[in-house]
Motif scaffolding. Structure first.
Motif, PDB file in Angstrom:
ATOM      1  N   CYS A  15     -14.617 -18.233 -15.919  1.00  0.00           N
ATOM      2  CA  CYS A  15     -15.237 -17.433 -16.982  1.00  0.00           C
ATOM      3  C   CYS A  15     -16.705 -17.094 -16.776  1.00  0.00           C
ATOM      4  O   CYS A  15     -17.335 -16.560 -17.697  1.00  0.00           O
ATOM      5  CB  CYS A  15     -15.050 -18.137 -18.319  1.00  0.00           C
ATOM      6  SG  CYS A  15     -15.659 -19.823 -18.347  1.00  0.00           S
ATOM      7  N   SER A  18     -19.426 -16.605 -19.702  1.00  0.00           N
ATOM      8  CA  SER A  18     -18.847 -16.442 -21.046  1.00  0.00           C
ATOM      9  C   SER A  18     -18.760 -17.754 -21.801  1.00  0.00           C
ATOM     10  O   SER A  18     -18.941 -17.788 -23.011  1.00  0.00           O
ATOM     11  CB  SER A  18     -17.443 -15.835 -20.961  1.00  0.00           C
ATOM     12  OG  SER A  18     -17.494 -14.568 -20.389  1.00  0.00           O
ATOM     13  N   ALA A  38     -15.065 -11.975 -27.490  1.00  0.00           N
ATOM     14  CA  ALA A  38     -14.747 -12.649 -26.221  1.00  0.00           C
ATOM     15  C   ALA A  38     -14.237 -14.062 -26.452  1.00  0.00           C
ATOM     16  O   ALA A  38     -13.229 -14.474 -25.877  1.00  0.00           O
ATOM     17  CB  ALA A  38     -15.973 -12.669 -25.315  1.00  0.00           C
ATOM     18  N   GLU A  41     -11.294 -14.068 -30.017  1.00  0.00           N
ATOM     19  CA  GLU A  41     -10.109 -13.223 -29.903  1.00  0.00           C
ATOM     20  C   GLU A  41      -9.445 -13.318 -28.524  1.00  0.00           C
ATOM     21  O   GLU A  41      -8.246 -13.095 -28.422  1.00  0.00           O
ATOM     22  CB  GLU A  41     -10.468 -11.776 -30.230  1.00  0.00           C
ATOM     23  CG  GLU A  41     -10.905 -11.618 -31.686  1.00  0.00           C
ATOM     24  CD  GLU A  41     -11.444 -10.235 -32.014  1.00  0.00           C
ATOM     25  OE1 GLU A  41     -11.456  -9.355 -31.116  1.00  0.00           O
ATOM     26  OE2 GLU A  41     -11.868 -10.041 -33.165  1.00  0.00           O
ATOM     27  N   LYS A  42     -10.217 -13.646 -27.504  1.00  0.00           N
ATOM     28  CA  LYS A  42      -9.641 -13.719 -26.163  1.00  0.00           C
ATOM     29  C   LYS A  42      -9.496 -15.164 -25.686  1.00  0.00           C
ATOM     30  O   LYS A  42      -8.382 -15.667 -25.547  1.00  0.00           O
ATOM     31  CB  LYS A  42     -10.486 -12.892 -25.193  1.00  0.00           C
ATOM     32  CG  LYS A  42     -10.397 -11.395 -25.479  1.00  0.00           C
ATOM     33  CD  LYS A  42     -11.093 -10.592 -24.429  1.00  0.00           C
ATOM     34  CE  LYS A  42     -10.879  -9.114 -24.576  1.00  0.00           C
ATOM     35  NZ  LYS A  42     -11.349  -8.507 -25.783  1.00  0.00           N
ATOM     36  N   ILE A  43     -10.615 -15.842 -25.447  1.00  0.00           N
ATOM     37  CA  ILE A  43     -10.555 -17.184 -24.867  1.00  0.00           C
ATOM     38  C   ILE A  43      -9.806 -18.165 -25.760  1.00  0.00           C
ATOM     39  O   ILE A  43      -8.963 -18.917 -25.286  1.00  0.00           O
ATOM     40  CB  ILE A  43     -11.973 -17.692 -24.513  1.00  0.00           C
ATOM     41  CG1 ILE A  43     -12.530 -16.849 -23.354  1.00  0.00           C
ATOM     42  CG2 ILE A  43     -11.948 -19.178 -24.164  1.00  0.00           C
ATOM     43  CD1 ILE A  43     -13.966 -17.152 -22.968  1.00  0.00           C
ATOM     44  N   SER A  45      -7.470 -17.645 -27.689  1.00  0.00           N
ATOM     45  CA  SER A  45      -6.042 -17.323 -27.789  1.00  0.00           C
ATOM     46  C   SER A  45      -5.266 -17.825 -26.564  1.00  0.00           C
ATOM     47  O   SER A  45      -4.044 -17.742 -26.533  1.00  0.00           O
ATOM     48  CB  SER A  45      -5.839 -15.817 -27.953  1.00  0.00           C
ATOM     49  OG  SER A  45      -6.161 -15.141 -26.746  1.00  0.00           O
ATOM     50  N   LEU A  46      -5.975 -18.356 -25.579  1.00  0.00           N
ATOM     51  CA  LEU A  46      -5.321 -18.878 -24.378  1.00  0.00           C
ATOM     52  C   LEU A  46      -4.639 -20.210 -24.688  1.00  0.00           C
ATOM     53  O   LEU A  46      -4.964 -20.862 -25.684  1.00  0.00           O
ATOM     54  CB  LEU A  46      -6.352 -19.057 -23.266  1.00  0.00           C
ATOM     55  CG  LEU A  46      -7.049 -17.782 -22.791  1.00  0.00           C
ATOM     56  CD1 LEU A  46      -8.134 -18.117 -21.773  1.00  0.00           C
ATOM     57  CD2 LEU A  46      -6.050 -16.794 -22.218  1.00  0.00           C
TER      58      LEU A  46
END
Length: 140
Positions: A15, A18, A38, A41-43, A45-46
């Motif tokens: 990453c 980030s 970032a 909503e993205k990381i 959600s992993l």
């Protein structure tokens, strides 16, 4: 720029700036809303077992700052002790796991009232809390 390697047994995230152990990068290009997108909503959600490889080793400084916000957080205190031992041996504190970061990284906990209360923003929007946490870390 981040790279995610999707593997059910060991998903990996490289990453860059980030996300760090116990912290995140500065808002050089963008603002708190961009960081929220970032991180939240993205990381976040992993898969929880995602192994995270940040671009830098800022762990002890990041955890010292986090401790100012959540001194009673046992997971944080344990990570500080473990990190000190690692560094004393000359060993790295990375990688980390998403499940661990969710327990002590204040930038991933801005949706938690403990963090909002610690900075005097109880009930505030998560993006507002994230912006204030970043501002405080910048001046730490």
């Amino acid at each position: 720029v981040s790279y995610f390697i999707k593997d059910e047994s060991m998903p990996l995230l490289f990453c860059g700036d980030s996300l760090f152990v116990g912290g995140t990068g500065r808002f050089f290009e963008g603002d708190a809303a961009d960081c929220y997108a970032a991180l939240y909503e993205k990381i976040m959600s992993l898969p929880l077992n995602t192994e995270i490889y940040p671009g830098h080793e800022y762990t002890l400084s990041n955890l010292a700052f986090a401790h100012t916000l959540e001194p009673q957080n046992k997971a944080l205190r344990d990570k500080i002790e473990w990190s000190k031992m690692q560094r004393e041996k000359g060993s790295p504190t990375v990688p980390t796991r998403l499940s661990e970061e969710l327990e002590f990284n204040p930038f991933l906990r801005c949706n938690n009232e403990t963090i909002a209360n610690a900075i005097g923003l109880s009930g505030a929007d998560v993006v507002e809390v994230l912006a204030e946490v970043r501002r405080r870390k910048d001046n730490f």
